[in-house]
Motif scaffolding. Sequence first.
Motif, PDB file in Angstrom:
ATOM      1  N   VAL A 226       0.971  -0.957   0.158  1.00  0.00           N
ATOM      2  CA  VAL A 226       0.178   0.096  -0.070  1.00  0.00           C
ATOM      3  C   VAL A 226       0.941   1.387  -0.347  1.00  0.00           C
ATOM      4  CG1 VAL A 226      -1.932  -0.797   1.415  1.00  0.00           C
ATOM      5  CG2 VAL A 226      -0.533  -0.383   2.094  1.00  0.00           C
ATOM      6  N   SER A 227      -0.148   2.409  -0.789  1.00  0.00           N
ATOM      7  CA  SER A 227       1.050   3.392  -0.116  1.00  0.00           C
ATOM      8  C   SER A 227       1.221   3.540   0.742  1.00  0.00           C
ATOM      9  CB  SER A 227       0.528   4.276  -0.404  1.00  0.00           C
ATOM     10  OG  SER A 227      -0.998   4.813  -0.006  1.00  0.00           O
ATOM     11  N   VAL A 228       2.518   4.489   1.725  1.00  0.00           N
ATOM     12  CA  VAL A 228       3.070   5.035   2.859  1.00  0.00           C
ATOM     13  C   VAL A 228       1.222   5.958   3.184  1.00  0.00           C
ATOM     14  CG1 VAL A 228       4.097   6.576   4.468  1.00  0.00           C
ATOM     15  CG2 VAL A 228       5.004   4.949   2.478  1.00  0.00           C
ATOM     16  N   GLU A 229       1.161   6.698   2.285  1.00  0.00           N
ATOM     17  CA  GLU A 229       0.319   8.225   2.510  1.00  0.00           C
ATOM     18  C   GLU A 229      -1.521   7.227   3.356  1.00  0.00           C
ATOM     19  OE1 GLU A 229      -3.001  11.187   0.838  1.00  0.00           O
ATOM     20  OE2 GLU A 229      -1.609  10.597  -0.241  1.00  0.00           O
ATOM     21  N   GLU A 230      -1.912   6.125   2.971  1.00  0.00           N
ATOM     22  CA  GLU A 230      -3.148   5.264   3.600  1.00  0.00           C
ATOM     23  C   GLU A 230      -2.291   4.503   4.319  1.00  0.00           C
ATOM     24  OE1 GLU A 230      -5.801   1.562   1.765  1.00  0.00           O
ATOM     25  OE2 GLU A 230      -4.358   2.092   0.534  1.00  0.00           O
ATOM     26  N   TYR A 231      -1.935   3.832   4.788  1.00  0.00           N
ATOM     27  CA  TYR A 231      -0.590   3.253   6.122  1.00  0.00           C
ATOM     28  C   TYR A 231      -0.563   4.548   6.734  1.00  0.00           C
ATOM     29  CZ  TYR A 231       2.668   1.470   9.933  1.00  0.00           C
ATOM     30  OH  TYR A 231       3.215   0.752  10.025  1.00  0.00           O
ATOM     31  N   GLN A 232      -0.432   5.845   6.853  1.00  0.00           N
ATOM     32  CA  GLN A 232      -1.279   6.957   7.636  1.00  0.00           C
ATOM     33  C   GLN A 232      -1.886   7.343   8.585  1.00  0.00           C
ATOM     34  OE1 GLN A 232       2.709   9.334   6.636  1.00  0.00           O
ATOM     35  NE2 GLN A 232       4.395   8.442   7.483  1.00  0.00           N
ATOM     36  N   THR A 233      -2.672   7.417   7.129  1.00  0.00           N
ATOM     37  CA  THR A 233      -3.998   7.501   7.164  1.00  0.00           C
ATOM     38  C   THR A 233      -4.748   7.064   9.484  1.00  0.00           C
ATOM     39  OG1 THR A 233      -4.935   7.827   5.031  1.00  0.00           O
ATOM     40  CG2 THR A 233      -6.392   7.462   7.003  1.00  0.00           C
ATOM     41  N   TYR A 234      -4.191   5.328   8.978  1.00  0.00           N
ATOM     42  CA  TYR A 234      -4.459   4.277   9.714  1.00  0.00           C
ATOM     43  C   TYR A 234      -3.848   4.204  11.668  1.00  0.00           C
ATOM     44  CZ  TYR A 234      -8.015   2.761   6.281  1.00  0.00           C
ATOM     45  OH  TYR A 234      -8.758   3.046   5.181  1.00  0.00           O
ATOM     46  N   THR A 235      -2.990   4.810  10.842  1.00  0.00           N
ATOM     47  CA  THR A 235      -1.582   4.274  12.141  1.00  0.00           C
ATOM     48  C   THR A 235      -1.117   5.599  12.448  1.00  0.00           C
ATOM     49  OG1 THR A 235       0.217   3.617  10.579  1.00  0.00           O
ATOM     50  CG2 THR A 235      -1.485   1.768  11.250  1.00  0.00           C
ATOM     51  N   GLY A 236      -0.804   7.193  11.416  1.00  0.00           N
ATOM     52  CA  GLY A 236      -0.398   7.707  12.408  1.00  0.00           C
ATOM     53  C   GLY A 236      -0.353   8.407  13.541  1.00  0.00           C
ATOM     54  N   THR A 237       0.709   9.951  13.972  1.00  0.00           N
ATOM     55  CA  THR A 237      -0.154   9.547  15.254  1.00  0.00           C
ATOM     56  C   THR A 237      -1.000  10.959  16.083  1.00  0.00           C
ATOM     57  OG1 THR A 237       2.084  11.033  15.233  1.00  0.00           O
ATOM     58  CG2 THR A 237       3.000   9.351  16.090  1.00  0.00           C
ATOM     59  N   ASP A 238      -1.202  11.060  14.482  1.00  0.00           N
ATOM     60  CA  ASP A 238      -3.066  11.823  14.477  1.00  0.00           C
ATOM     61  C   ASP A 238      -4.070  11.719  14.017  1.00  0.00           C
ATOM     62  OD1 ASP A 238      -1.400  12.239  12.041  1.00  0.00           O
ATOM     63  OD2 ASP A 238      -1.638  14.025  11.854  1.00  0.00           O
ATOM     64  N   SER A 239      -3.650  10.064  13.662  1.00  0.00           N
ATOM     65  CA  SER A 239      -4.964   9.246  12.844  1.00  0.00           C
ATOM     66  C   SER A 239      -5.993   8.698  13.834  1.00  0.00           C
ATOM     67  CB  SER A 239      -4.392   7.907  12.979  1.00  0.00           C
ATOM     68  OG  SER A 239      -5.188   7.116  12.838  1.00  0.00           O
ATOM     69  N   GLU A 240      -6.957   9.151  13.618  1.00  0.00           N
ATOM     70  CA  GLU A 240      -8.610   8.568  14.345  1.00  0.00           C
ATOM     71  C   GLU A 240      -8.569   7.496  15.160  1.00  0.00           C
ATOM     72  OE1 GLU A 240     -12.127   8.333  11.905  1.00  0.00           O
ATOM     73  OE2 GLU A 240     -11.249  10.043  11.350  1.00  0.00           O
ATOM     74  N   TYR A 241      -7.793   6.526  13.988  1.00  0.00           N
ATOM     75  CA  TYR A 241      -7.970   4.766  14.250  1.00  0.00           C
ATOM     76  C   TYR A 241      -6.655   4.798  15.055  1.00  0.00           C
ATOM     77  CZ  TYR A 241     -10.498   5.123  10.144  1.00  0.00           C
ATOM     78  OH  TYR A 241     -11.338   5.312   9.173  1.00  0.00           O
ATOM     79  N   GLY A 242      -5.440   4.874  15.076  1.00  0.00           N
ATOM     80  CA  GLY A 242      -4.685   4.503  15.809  1.00  0.00           C
ATOM     81  C   GLY A 242      -4.196   3.114  15.854  1.00  0.00           C
ATOM     82  N   TRP A 243      -4.193   2.519  14.582  1.00  0.00           N
ATOM     83  CA  TRP A 243      -3.619   1.027  14.463  1.00  0.00           C
ATOM     84  C   TRP A 243      -2.169   1.072  14.516  1.00  0.00           C
ATOM     85  CZ3 TRP A 243      -6.878  -0.688   9.619  1.00  0.00           C
ATOM     86  CH2 TRP A 243      -8.447  -0.352  10.134  1.00  0.00           C
ATOM     87  N   THR A 244      -1.906  -0.441  15.319  1.00  0.00           N
ATOM     88  CA  THR A 244      -0.622  -0.846  15.201  1.00  0.00           C
ATOM     89  C   THR A 244      -0.344  -1.429  13.891  1.00  0.00           C
ATOM     90  OG1 THR A 244      -0.860  -2.977  15.638  1.00  0.00           O
ATOM     91  CG2 THR A 244      -0.501  -1.199  17.574  1.00  0.00           C
TER      92      THR A 244
END
Length: 271
Positions: free
Chosen positions: A145-163
């Motif tokens: 996947v693109s890093v952008e998509e990955y960070q949407t779910y795992t980034g520090t400011d993501s609403e998901y906060g997934w590992t």
Amino acid sequence: TFNITPSNLEADYLAVILDAKSAEAFNSDAEIITKIYNDVKSYAEANGTTFEAYLAEKVKRGALENHCIENLNAGTEYYLLVFGVDAQNNFATTSELHKHLFETEEHKVTPSSCTFDVKANVHLTTVALNVKPSDNNQLWHLINVSVEEYQTYTGTDSEYGWTKEEFFQNYLNEEIDLLEKQGLSEEEIGVKLFHKGMRTLNDSGLQPKTKYVTFTAAVDYTDGAAVATSSLKELRYNSGEAAESALAFDIDVFNISNYSAEVRITPSDLN
């Protein structure tokens, strides 16, 4: 599997499953419903339909008995979220949000010590991912996947906060769910998604000049459910420039007058 009995058997309502971690990150029930609707809008747009058309198929009425939700993560807490809606008024809410917390059973699997050597050979917007597992008998899966998509779910400011492990598992669940909706059998899904031994996986649909990340892991695939059983092997790479088109044009201009001209354009590829 769950049962729902509304106080008004003629009222419309929605029933949604959301993992507890995401649900508890919001400060109010209104924020949870907003997130659900935003996710629906994004999903509908990506699948060529509208928010209203998609929800119209999901609205429930009357008692719901023995309703089964599949492809949840094992050993994970979820909320069953139920709220009334007005299907004739853009699905405005008509009741408070009712929440029921539950936890799925653990998927009993044997951890795998398999490791992976992964290399990316990039040419423009095509990548060949060479995967070499330490155990050729181990079933494995790779996501790209693109890093952008990955960070949407795992980034520090993501609403998901997934590992990254949660991202891998949720992404894999979505892949299985999509193939099931396309009518593939459990065996066909296994053939399409999972591999054994050394393989080269090709992806020719990359976005130009974009950062990508791949995760590879050993998996257990039993009774239509898959779970990672090893640590993830992460690899990042950049896609190249978009390929230049070989399309050419033959242009003729004729019957030229003071104020007009006729033009004939013939492309080299008529298709």
